[in-house]
Design an enzyme around this catalytic site. Sequence first.
Site, PDB file in Angstrom:
ATOM      1  N   ASP A  25      27.467  -6.474  20.715  1.00  0.00           N
ATOM      2  CA  ASP A  25      25.878  -6.425  20.552  1.00  0.00           C
ATOM      3  C   ASP A  25      25.252  -5.764  21.674  1.00  0.00           C
ATOM      4  O   ASP A  25      25.084  -4.575  21.615  1.00  0.00           O
ATOM      5  CB  ASP A  25      25.875  -7.922  20.459  1.00  0.00           C
ATOM      6  CG  ASP A  25      24.586  -8.411  19.780  1.00  0.00           C
ATOM      7  OD1 ASP A  25      23.740  -7.289  19.405  1.00  0.00           O
ATOM      8  OD2 ASP A  25      24.078  -9.387  19.773  1.00  0.00           O
TER       9      ASP A  25
ATOM     10  N   VAL B 133      25.780 -11.778  11.754  1.00  0.00           N
ATOM     11  CA  VAL B 133      26.924 -11.739  10.780  1.00  0.00           C
ATOM     12  C   VAL B 133      27.919 -13.009  11.122  1.00  0.00           C
ATOM     13  O   VAL B 133      27.726 -13.517  12.135  1.00  0.00           O
ATOM     14  CB  VAL B 133      27.686 -10.583  10.873  1.00  0.00           C
ATOM     15  CG1 VAL B 133      26.866  -9.450  10.068  1.00  0.00           C
ATOM     16  CG2 VAL B 133      28.242  -9.992  12.110  1.00  0.00           C
TER      17      VAL B 133
ATOM     18  N   ASP C 242      31.422 -16.768  14.580  1.00  0.00           N
ATOM     19  CA  ASP C 242      30.850 -18.153  13.920  1.00  0.00           C
ATOM     20  C   ASP C 242      29.376 -18.137  13.765  1.00  0.00           C
ATOM     21  O   ASP C 242      28.524 -17.327  14.266  1.00  0.00           O
ATOM     22  CB  ASP C 242      31.357 -19.062  15.227  1.00  0.00           C
ATOM     23  CG  ASP C 242      30.543 -19.051  16.555  1.00  0.00           C
ATOM     24  OD1 ASP C 242      30.871 -17.646  17.047  1.00  0.00           O
ATOM     25  OD2 ASP C 242      29.522 -19.693  16.677  1.00  0.00           O
TER      26      ASP C 242
HETATM   27  P1  IMP Z   1      27.070  -9.080  23.633  1.00  0.00           P
HETATM   28  O1  IMP Z   1      27.482  -9.662  25.125  1.00  0.00           O
HETATM   29  O2  IMP Z   1      25.812  -9.166  23.476  1.00  0.00           O
HETATM   30  O3  IMP Z   1      27.834  -7.416  23.327  1.00  0.00           O
HETATM   31  O4  IMP Z   1      27.478 -10.197  22.644  1.00  0.00           O
HETATM   32  C1  IMP Z   1      28.809  -9.995  22.150  1.00  0.00           C
HETATM   33  C2  IMP Z   1      29.268 -11.576  21.735  1.00  0.00           C
HETATM   34  O5  IMP Z   1      28.156 -12.150  21.155  1.00  0.00           O
HETATM   35  C3  IMP Z   1      30.461 -11.481  20.545  1.00  0.00           C
HETATM   36  O6  IMP Z   1      31.581 -11.640  21.553  1.00  0.00           O
HETATM   37  C4  IMP Z   1      30.041 -12.559  19.757  1.00  0.00           C
HETATM   38  O7  IMP Z   1      30.856 -13.756  20.242  1.00  0.00           O
HETATM   39  C5  IMP Z   1      28.591 -12.798  19.897  1.00  0.00           C
HETATM   40  N1  IMP Z   1      27.855 -12.238  18.680  1.00  0.00           N
HETATM   41  C6  IMP Z   1      27.050 -10.967  18.743  1.00  0.00           C
HETATM   42  N2  IMP Z   1      26.576 -10.947  17.465  1.00  0.00           N
HETATM   43  C7  IMP Z   1      26.818 -11.731  16.709  1.00  0.00           C
HETATM   44  C8  IMP Z   1      26.934 -12.037  15.293  1.00  0.00           C
HETATM   45  O8  IMP Z   1      26.061 -11.483  14.605  1.00  0.00           O
HETATM   46  N3  IMP Z   1      27.462 -13.052  14.956  1.00  0.00           N
HETATM   47  C9  IMP Z   1      28.367 -13.971  15.549  1.00  0.00           C
HETATM   48  N4  IMP Z   1      28.520 -13.652  16.989  1.00  0.00           N
HETATM   49  C10 IMP Z   1      27.812 -12.412  17.473  1.00  0.00           C
HETATM   50 MG    MG Z   2      31.222 -15.712  19.999  1.00  0.00          MG
END
Ligand code: IMP
Ligand code: MG
Length: 186
Positions: free
Chosen positions: A107, A157, A163
């Site tokens: 993300d 999602v 989750d």
């Molecule tokens: P980042 O550090 O912002 O890249 O987030 C990554 C983490 O956020 C992932 O490993 C997921 O656990 C969680 N995450 C991000 N987007 C979603 C989503 O749409 N649904 C569920 N979990 C998400």
């Molecule tokens: Mg997660």
Amino acid sequence: MFQDYHEFLAEIVVTEEQLKNRIIELGDEINRDYADEELLLVCILRGGVLFLSDLMRELAMPLRVDFMAVASYSIGARQSSGQARITLDLNTDIAGRHVLLVEDIVDSGYTLEAVLNLLKTRKPASLKTCVLLNKAERREVEVPIDYCGFIIPDKFVFGYGLDIDEYYRNLPFIGVVDAEKYQLRH
Ligand code: IMP
Ligand code: MG
């Protein structure tokens, strides 16, 4: 509160069939790239476990598996704040090993960045990433994605490891949450 997902499922973005087919393709690619190598798969808990278990069954080289967990300091329940902290570390010494990180979704990129930065200091022979879902529009920090399952739009999602408030990880497809219909607890 646990609800039947039909009450808030807006649409299915990746079907069970699409997941199956794409994971076979990713497996082929990884088998080709690491043909004569031993591989260490590092799965990031908890969202990556379904992807890991299906992907590893497609792989033909000698492989080991280990796990890490990362917590993001969250602002709200679903917003990462731009900082990530390792809460479970590996049991395997990765020095000299070919390491492939297996993650459910990228993300902002902060989770993957934190893991990559830590693992790089341990001198693996190589370090690559395999990500099922890429929310490319949301990226705040550039992270290398070597194998990507699907690029998806900026929508929350769930299912297939992902989750909502720790539930629905067991669903066999990836669905989009209708935020109005899903009663937010936070
Ligand atoms: P980042 O550090 O912002 O890249 O987030 C990554 C983490 O956020 C992932 O490993 C997921 O656990 C969680 N995450 C991000 N987007 C979603 C989503 O749409 N649904 C569920 N979990 C998400
Ligand atoms: Mg997660």
